[in-house]
Scaffold this active site. Structure first.
Site, PDB file in Angstrom:
ATOM      1  N   GLY A 212      -3.936   3.606  -3.433  1.00 42.30           N
ATOM      2  CA  GLY A 212      -3.584   5.008  -3.415  1.00 42.30           C
ATOM      3  C   GLY A 212      -4.204   5.704  -2.213  1.00 42.30           C
ATOM      4  O   GLY A 212      -4.461   5.086  -1.178  1.00 42.30           O
ATOM      5  N   GLY A 214      -6.929   8.106  -2.770  1.00 40.19           N
ATOM      6  CA  GLY A 214      -8.146   8.763  -3.226  1.00 40.19           C
ATOM      7  C   GLY A 214      -9.407   8.057  -2.774  1.00 40.19           C
ATOM      8  O   GLY A 214      -9.397   7.158  -1.925  1.00 40.19           O
ATOM      9  N   GLU A 235       3.245   1.854  -2.515  1.00 44.67           N
ATOM     10  CA  GLU A 235       4.113   3.041  -2.478  1.00 44.67           C
ATOM     11  C   GLU A 235       3.601   4.066  -1.477  1.00 44.67           C
ATOM     12  O   GLU A 235       4.354   4.846  -0.929  1.00 44.67           O
ATOM     13  CB  GLU A 235       4.244   3.660  -3.862  1.00 44.67           C
ATOM     14  N   GLY A 333       3.773   5.600  -9.831  1.00 50.16           N
ATOM     15  CA  GLY A 333       4.078   4.182  -9.664  1.00 50.16           C
ATOM     16  C   GLY A 333       3.092   3.249 -10.315  1.00 50.16           C
ATOM     17  O   GLY A 333       3.136   2.033 -10.085  1.00 50.16           O
TER      18      GLY A 333
END
Length: 617
Positions: A212, A214, A235, A333
């Site tokens: 991700g 983060g 993604e 996702g």
């Protein structure tokens, strides 16, 4: 001012929309803010326009109360505070859905789109604009919408892959230069760094990653500098991959799907990231239905999916889109990639989260989920859960074993409470009394790695969830080993006895094991332990190695590691009682400096190592 790219005619919003229409707003860092501002400014006569979108890095002005008669929001992912507030107040809706399935909602008119408002790059000499940093579900919205309205932004990168839209597909456009919103790499705190270090241990050379944007993902990337031949199928990508691509750590050579390419559907980061993807042939952007398809994800061998959570219960259920009944984000996702990684050959689905809330007042490993908390990832999907206190391996584990594994990686101040709570559900037997404890002397990840005769072994503490593994280890011993270790014929290792042997207060006594892998399963090959006698500040030490793994140095290494921990804890002496006919074990102790002591019996040798003596250091 809107114009038609086909005729050059000036268009009004009333020519494109009518009250009650559905519109899609572009995603992530590609929100067409200029179009939205223009629509609001020229919205006379328009009412009740249904707005749908996923995450948007914007001020989300359409969700403000003052525009509630013009817009009604239906968020597929909640990305902004004012959208979250509107949903909490009932002025907006949240529709939970997998990111991979949103295109189908558009295509099958479950979410019918009258217009898609998107941001694109200027067209090239062939008339193709690029969706740039956000292809995700924007691509599907463009294909499904009756009308496509584009903000042409010279600041939008031209990305490679399936990111292009021809001017013939655009019904109206307006050129407006607008810097893309930036999200720098977050500052890392010690907790997040530790989580990143643990997760990096689950990533093998040649693996393909999904991450991700983060703190946890940034921490993981920081600890991959010594890895080799990594790939990316994710993604979203962010600035953290840039350095690893420059250094060659991420080269995509070992990928088994889209070999040689980073594959993503959108990116979020700084201007450096947006410049990095601009025209970069090594990074390809594809629609979400391709990138997030679990079957396509699974075509990558060694696929590692890394996702966060709000809380995880002791059975392994993962809450990710709500805090109790308050909707916070969305499914996104997570399930797509968790499932894809689980189906991948050698894949590892990982959930990573801090053990407590930011103020430390609540455990995020919980006995039961908060009322209203929604399960995004089921207990059947989860393979690994990681906190700053370690890695819990859940795949193939019983509810009881899962609970013990998850209690072990909870914050120490909550472990006893969690163990007591879980008893109410009979997941842990009454004789399981000791909450998991740590051995910090083994290092920050409480694991060490050794190679003997070409086989890689892990040295780590014995844990309460090892109960069954220790039983299996016991039943591999022959009669001679049992006699040498226990000095009598032991024929059974009951569940209660095994539980007592793995449920050790490691702050006082010590129980370590050497393990290796049989496929995906972890197998104990050697166990060493000492028992502290506080009155005399000494400890009795013993070990046993599986017959097939003897003579490789495992016993000597195990004994030296226990000695090092005893020294750091200030223990004065270590001693052992060994059968006189157990020559191999006597040799190990003597090679490690243990000396026979007076008072040995005829059939046993009493051995002592003085840890306070300068000669023994």
């Amino acid at each position: 001012m809107l114009t038609s790219p086909k005729t050059g005619a000036v268009l009004a919003w009333g020519d494109l929309l009518k009250s009650g229409n559905w519109i899609f707003i572009g995603s992530n860092a590609a929100v067409p803010n200029a179009l939205i501002a223009d629509l609001i400014a020229h919205s006379r006569g328009l009412h009740d326009i249904e707005v749908t979108h996923i995450q948007t890095l914007s001020d989300n002005v359409w969700a403000e109360r003052r525009y509630s008669e013009l817009f009604k929001v239906n968020a597929l992912f909640i990305g902004g505070a004012n959208v979250r507030e509107a949903i909490a107040e009932g002025r907006a809706d949240y529709t939970p859905c997998f990111l991979s399935e949103i295109p189908q909602l558009f295509r099958e008119h479950l979410l019918p789109l009258d217009a898609a408002l998107v941001m694109v790059s200027p067209p090239d000499e062939f008339g193709y604009c690029s969706l740039g940093v956000s292809v995700d579900v924007v691509s599907a919205a463009v294909r499904a919408a009756r009308v496509v309205v584009a903000q042409v932004n010279p600041c939008m990168p031209r990305t490679c892959g399936h990111s292009f839209i021809h001017v013939d597909q655009i019904d109206a456009w307006a050129e407006k230069t607008e810097e893309l919103p930036e999200r720098p790499l977050p500052e890392l705190d010690p907790v997040t760094e530790q989580i990143g270090q643990y997760v990096s241990l689950l990533i093998e050379n040649g693996a393909t990653l999904q991450l991700g944007v983060g703190r946890v993902s940034a921490a993981v990337l920081r600890y991959l500098g010594n890895h080799r031949d990594l790939g990316v199928h994710s993604e979203v990508i962010s600035d953290g991959i840039i350095e690893l691509m420059h250094s060659g750590v991420i080269n995509n050579r070992k990928k088994t799907f889209h070999r040689g390419k980073v594959v993503t559907s959108f990116c979020i980061g700084t201007r450096a990231m947006y410049d990095f993807v601009d025209g970069n042939p090594h990074i390809e952007f594809y629609p979400a239905e391709h990138v997030n398809s679990p079957t396509r994800i699974a075509r990558n061998d060694k696929m590692v999916s890394i996702n966060g959570a709000i809380e995880v219960d002791l059975s392994g259920q993962v809450v990710s889109d709500s805090i109790g009944r308050k909707f916070y984000s969305g499914i996104g996702g997570q399930v797509d990639f968790i499932r894809g990684a689980a189906l991948s050959r050698g894949g590892r689905p990982v959930i990573a989260l801090p053990s407590t809330t930011r103020d430390g007042s609540r455990s995020r490993i919980v006995p039961t989920l908060a009322p209203g908390g929604g399960v995004v990832t089921s207990r059947g999907h989860v393979h690994y859960v990681v906190t700053e206190y370690g890695i819990a391996s859940l795949h193939g584990k019983s509810i009881r074993e899962r609970a013990l594994e998850l209690i072990r990686i909870a914050h120490p101040k909550f472990r006893r409470e969690l163990l007591n709570e879980v008893r109410q559900f009979y997941w842990v037997p009454e004789y399981q009394e000791q909450a998991p404890t740590s051995v910090p002397e083994l290092g920050p990840v409480e694991e060490k790695y050794f190679t003997f005769r070409g086989i890689r072994y892990t040295l780590r503490p014995l844990r309460p969830a090892d109960e069954r593994r220790l039983q299996e280890f016991f039943y591999t011993h022959n009669k001679e080993t049992l006699m040498m270790r226990y000095n009598h014929h032991v024929t059974q290792m009951s569940r209660e006895k095994s539980c007592s042997l793995v449920s050790v207060d490691q702050r006082r006594d010590l129980a370590l094991c050497f393990t290796d892998r049989d496929g995906a399963a972890e197998v104990i090959q050697g166990v060493g332990r000492y028992y502290l006698n506080e009155a005399d500040n000494n400890c009795e030490v013993a070990f046993v190695i599986k017959e097939s793994r003897r003579g490789r140095g495992i016993a000597t290494t195990l004994l030296r590691e226990m000695e090092a921990i005893a020294r750091r804890r200030g223990i004065a002496r270590m001693f052992a009682c060994v059968r006189r006919d157990n020559r191999p074990m006597l040799a190990v102790f003597e090679n490690c400096g243990f000396q026979p002591a007076s008072g040995s019996e005829l059939d046993e040798v009493y051995l002592v190592l003085d840890l306070e003596s300068a000669d023994s250091s």
